[in-house]
Design a protein around this motif. Structure first.
Motif, PDB file in Angstrom:
ATOM      1  N   CYS A  99       0.835  -1.198   0.000  1.00  0.00           N
ATOM      2  CA  CYS A  99       0.000   0.000   0.000  1.00  0.00           C
ATOM      3  C   CYS A  99       0.873   1.252   0.000  1.00  0.00           C
ATOM      4  CB  CYS A  99      -0.927  -0.006   1.205  1.00  0.00           C
ATOM      5  SG  CYS A  99      -2.013  -1.447   1.288  1.00  0.00           S
ATOM      6  N   SER A 100       0.296   2.340  -0.472  1.00  0.00           N
ATOM      7  CA  SER A 100       1.059   3.584  -0.587  1.00  0.00           C
ATOM      8  C   SER A 100       1.133   4.356   0.716  1.00  0.00           C
ATOM      9  CB  SER A 100       0.445   4.469  -1.677  1.00  0.00           C
ATOM     10  OG  SER A 100      -0.918   4.740  -1.393  1.00  0.00           O
ATOM     11  N   GLY A 101       0.293   4.002   1.696  1.00  0.00           N
ATOM     12  CA  GLY A 101       0.293   4.687   2.981  1.00  0.00           C
ATOM     13  C   GLY A 101       0.174   3.712   4.132  1.00  0.00           C
ATOM     14  N   GLY A 102       0.492   4.165   5.314  1.00  0.00           N
ATOM     15  CA  GLY A 102       0.443   3.307   6.484  1.00  0.00           C
ATOM     16  C   GLY A 102       1.685   2.447   6.609  1.00  0.00           C
ATOM     17  N   TRP A 103       1.606   1.443   7.452  1.00  0.00           N
ATOM     18  CA  TRP A 103       2.740   0.579   7.746  1.00  0.00           C
ATOM     19  C   TRP A 103       2.300  -0.874   7.608  1.00  0.00           C
ATOM     20  CZ3 TRP A 103       1.030   4.801  10.242  1.00  0.00           C
ATOM     21  CH2 TRP A 103       1.893   5.910  10.306  1.00  0.00           C
ATOM     22  N   ALA A 104       3.114  -1.677   6.952  1.00  0.00           N
ATOM     23  CA  ALA A 104       2.783  -3.096   6.785  1.00  0.00           C
ATOM     24  C   ALA A 104       2.702  -3.741   8.168  1.00  0.00           C
ATOM     25  CB  ALA A 104       3.836  -3.787   5.938  1.00  0.00           C
ATOM     26  N   PRO A 105       1.561  -4.309   8.539  1.00  0.00           N
ATOM     27  CA  PRO A 105       1.407  -4.827   9.904  1.00  0.00           C
ATOM     28  C   PRO A 105       2.121  -6.154  10.113  1.00  0.00           C
ATOM     29  CG  PRO A 105      -0.594  -5.215   8.642  1.00  0.00           C
ATOM     30  CD  PRO A 105       0.304  -4.393   7.770  1.00  0.00           C
ATOM     31  N   ARG A 106       2.583  -6.340  11.322  1.00  0.00           N
ATOM     32  CA  ARG A 106       3.096  -7.656  11.702  1.00  0.00           C
ATOM     33  C   ARG A 106       1.979  -8.693  11.592  1.00  0.00           C
ATOM     34  NH1 ARG A 106       3.862  -8.403  16.680  1.00  0.00           N
ATOM     35  NH2 ARG A 106       2.898  -6.506  17.533  1.00  0.00           N
ATOM     36  N   MET A 107       2.342  -9.912  11.313  1.00  0.00           N
ATOM     37  CA  MET A 107       1.416 -11.043  11.163  1.00  0.00           C
ATOM     38  C   MET A 107       0.464 -10.892   9.983  1.00  0.00           C
ATOM     39  SD  MET A 107       2.252 -10.648  14.597  1.00  0.00           S
ATOM     40  CE  MET A 107       0.889  -9.892  15.472  1.00  0.00           C
ATOM     41  N   SER A 108       0.835 -10.054   9.013  1.00  0.00           N
ATOM     42  CA  SER A 108      -0.067  -9.804   7.887  1.00  0.00           C
ATOM     43  C   SER A 108      -0.263 -11.022   6.994  1.00  0.00           C
ATOM     44  CB  SER A 108       0.445  -8.625   7.058  1.00  0.00           C
ATOM     45  OG  SER A 108       1.712  -8.927   6.490  1.00  0.00           O
ATOM     46  N   THR A 109       0.595 -12.031   7.126  1.00  0.00           N
ATOM     47  CA  THR A 109       0.411 -13.241   6.317  1.00  0.00           C
ATOM     48  C   THR A 109      -0.629 -14.182   6.912  1.00  0.00           C
ATOM     49  OG1 THR A 109       2.208 -14.388   7.476  1.00  0.00           O
ATOM     50  CG2 THR A 109       2.791 -13.142   5.488  1.00  0.00           C
ATOM     51  N   PHE A 110      -1.088 -13.929   8.132  1.00  0.00           N
ATOM     52  CA  PHE A 110      -1.973 -14.871   8.806  1.00  0.00           C
ATOM     53  C   PHE A 110      -3.409 -14.872   8.267  1.00  0.00           C
ATOM     54  CE2 PHE A 110       0.644 -14.734  13.040  1.00  0.00           C
ATOM     55  CZ  PHE A 110       1.711 -15.317  12.378  1.00  0.00           C
ATOM     56  N   PRO A 111      -4.077 -13.721   8.111  1.00  0.00           N
ATOM     57  CA  PRO A 111      -5.474 -13.759   7.673  1.00  0.00           C
ATOM     58  C   PRO A 111      -5.614 -14.342   6.269  1.00  0.00           C
ATOM     59  CG  PRO A 111      -4.905 -11.608   8.585  1.00  0.00           C
ATOM     60  CD  PRO A 111      -3.620 -12.344   8.387  1.00  0.00           C
ATOM     61  N   ALA A 112      -6.722 -14.998   6.025  1.00  0.00           N
ATOM     62  CA  ALA A 112      -7.009 -15.543   4.697  1.00  0.00           C
ATOM     63  C   ALA A 112      -7.578 -14.454   3.802  1.00  0.00           C
ATOM     64  CB  ALA A 112      -8.001 -16.695   4.806  1.00  0.00           C
ATOM     65  N   ASP A 113      -7.224 -14.505   2.529  1.00  0.00           N
ATOM     66  CA  ASP A 113      -7.816 -13.602   1.545  1.00  0.00           C
ATOM     67  C   ASP A 113      -9.170 -14.174   1.159  1.00  0.00           C
ATOM     68  OD1 ASP A 113      -5.724 -11.803   1.542  1.00  0.00           O
ATOM     69  OD2 ASP A 113      -4.700 -12.725  -0.154  1.00  0.00           O
ATOM     70  N   ALA A 114     -10.189 -13.810   1.912  1.00  0.00           N
ATOM     71  CA  ALA A 114     -11.497 -14.430   1.722  1.00  0.00           C
ATOM     72  C   ALA A 114     -12.596 -13.543   2.282  1.00  0.00           C
ATOM     73  CB  ALA A 114     -11.536 -15.802   2.399  1.00  0.00           C
TER      74      ALA A 114
END
Length: 422
Positions: A325-340
Motif C-alpha cells: 500500500c502507498s500509505g500506512g505501515w505493513a502490519p506484523r502477522m499480515s500473512t496470517f489472515p485468509a484472503d477471503a
C-alpha cells in the motif's frame, strides 16, 4: 433498527452473582465529544443487543470524570449497568481511583458482584498487591465494599495462574484480556481461560472472559499489527458458551476504533486521530451485533435461540494481504489472515448460502441456527461480494457488499467491512 431483523428471545436483564452477565469494554477517552444523548444512543443500542453494561475504560482523571458522570445519568434512566476498568498504563494514583469509585458507588447503575462494587483494570500488576489492597481497604473504610477483578495482562500463560493467586492475595476475581491468538497462525484455545477461571473461583470470582471479533492496528511503525481473527467472532462465543462458561463475558470492545474491534456504531464526532480514519471510516461493524445478539441469548439462557428471520452476516477486507500500500505501515502477522469473504448464516430452516466475488464461487449448507463459510478473493481487480440465500432452488434473499476488493490501496487496511443480507 438493525437487530430487528433477527428475532430471538433474550434473557431478562436481572443481574446477580448467579446471573450470566454480558458487558462491553467502552473506551471513555473516545467520549470527549459525548453529550448525554450520545450515551443514551449507545446504551439503547447495546441493550437491544442483549448487553447489560459497559466497562468504562478510564485513562486519566480529567475530562473523563465529567463524561463518566453523564454516562451514569443516562444509564440510571435506562436500567443499564456501568463499572470502572482503570487503564493502569496511564499511571493512576490510588486517591483518584478511590474518589471516582466512591463518587458513583451508590448509583443504581453501578454493577455489583457478590455484594461488592465491581472494579476491574487494564494492566496494573506492576503496582503490586499492596497498592490494590490499599484501594480496597480505603474504600472499605468509607463503607464501600469492592469486588476486584483486574486484567493483569502479563498473566497469560496458563501455568502462571497459581502465581497470580500467591502474588495478589487482594484480588477477588480475574479478567482475561486476551481474546486473540498470541501472534501465531492458529486459532485461540481456552487453556488460559480455564486455568484463570479455576484460579478466580478459588477467590469467589468473578471470572471475566473477553470475547472479541478482531484485532488490527496501524497508527505508526511501532503500532502496526493484525492477529488471526477470520472466524474469531464465531468460535470465541462458542468457547464461552460451551467450554468456559464464565461468570461474565466482556466484549472487547464497543468503541476502540484504532484496534478495529469495535462493534458499536462509528460516532462521527469522535476524534480518531490522523491514522485510524484511514482504515475505520467506511468500515462499519454494526452487523456483528446480530451475531452477538444470537450468542448472548444462548449464553444467558443455555439454549441456542430460535431464529425466525433469515440473515447472513458477512465480513471481508478491502485488499489482499500481499498488496503493498502507498500509505500506512505493513502490519506484523499480515500473512496470517485468509484472503477471503467470510459469511455466517442465521437461518430458520436449512438453505444453501451462495457466495460469489468476481470469478470465484463457493457455497455452503446453512443449517438451522448458525453456520459459517467463506469464499476466496478473486484474481480480478475491483470486485465486490454477492451473497444469496437459496431454498428449494429459489433465491429468497440476496445482496452485495459495499466495499470493493482491490489490488491497490492507499493505506494498509486489515480492518474488515461488515455487512448483512436480511
Amino acid at each position: 433498527m438493525l437487530l430487528a431483523s433477527l428475532m430471538v428471545v433474550l434473557a431478562a436483564n436481572a443481574l446477580s452473582a448467579s446471573a450470566q452477565i454480558v458487558v462491553a469494554h467502552f473506551i471513555t477517552q473516545n467520549a470527549y465529544s459525548y453529550s448525554q444523548g450520545d450515551w443514551t444512543n449507545d446504551i439503547n443500542t447495546a441493550k437491544a443487543t442483549g448487553i447489560d453494561g459497559f466497562a468504562l475504560n478510564v485513562a486519566l482523571p480529567d475530562y473523563e470524570l465529567d463524561r463518566v458522570a453523564t454516562a451514569f445519568v443516562a444509564a440510571e434512566s435506562a436500567n443499564f449497568k456501568l463499572f470502572f476498568s482503570f487503564d493502569m498504563s496511564y499511571g493512576w494514583q490510588e486517591s483518584d481511583m478511590v474518589s471516582l469509585v466512591a463518587a458513583h458507588a451508590s448509583s443504581s447503575a453501578m454493577l455489583t458482584y457478590d455484594g461488592g462494587v465491581l472494579v476491574s483494570s487494564f494492566s496494573g500488576e506492576a503496582n503490586g498487591d499492596a497498592f490494590w489492597a490499599s484501594v480496597k481497604s480505603t474504600l472499605a473504610n468509607q463503607g464501600i465494599k469492592i469486588t476486584l477483578a483486574p486484567a493483569f495482562t502479563s498473566f497469560r500463560d496458563p501455568g502462571q495462574a497459581s502465581a497470580l493467586l500467591s502474588e495478589f492475595p487482594s484480588i477477588d476475581g480475574f479478567f482475561n484480556w486476551w481474546s486473540w491468538p498470541n501472534d501465531v497462525d492458529t486459532t485461540l484455545t481456552t487453556d488460559t481461560d480455564i486455568a484463570y477461571r479455576d484460579a478466580a473461583h478459588t477467590r469467589g470470582g468473578p471470572y471475566i472472559m473477553s470475547v472479541s471479533p478482531w484485532q488490527f492496528k496501524d497508527i505508526d511503525a511501532n503500532n502496526a499489527w493484525v492477529e488471526l481473527g477470520d472466524t474469531l467472532w464465531n468460535y470465541r462465543w462458542l468457547q464461552a458458551i460451551q467450554d468456559v462458561k464464565p461468570d461474565i463475558v466482556e466484549i472487547v470492545t464497543w468503541n476502540d476504533y484504532a484496534e478495529s474491534h469495535y462493534i458499536g456504531d462509528i460516532n462521527p464526532n469522535v476524534d480518531l486521530g490522523t491514522a485510524a480514519p484511514n482504515y475505520v471510516n467506511g468500515f462499519p461493524h454494526a452487523a456483528w451485533r446480530i451475531i452477538a445478539q444470537y450468542y448472548i441469548s444462548w449464553y444467558k439462557t443455555g439454549t441456542a435461540p430460535t431464529v425466525t428471520n433469515d440473515v447472513v452476516v458477512f465480513w471481508y477486507r478491502a485488499h489482499p494481504k500481499a498488496v503493498s500500500c502507498s500509505g500506512g505501515w505493513a502490519p506484523r502477522m499480515s500473512t496470517f489472515p485468509a484472503d477471503a469473504v467470510f459469511a455466517m448464516s442465521l437461518l430458520s430452516s436449512p438453505a444453501t448460502i451462495s457466495l460469489d466475488i468476481g470469478s470465484t464461487h463457493a457455497q455452503f449448507a446453512g443449517q438451522v441456527g448458525a453456520t459459517i463459510g467463506s469464499v476466496n478473493f478473486p484474481v480480478e481487480d475491483s470486485q465486490i461480494p454477492f451473497i444469496q440465500i437459496i431454498r428449494n432452488g429459489q433465491t429468497t434473499k440476496s445482496g452485495y457488499g459495499s466495499v470493493f476488493v482491490t489490488q491497490s490501496c492507499s493505506w494498509y487496511n486489515f480492518n474488515p467491512f461488515v455487512g448483512v443480507i436480511q
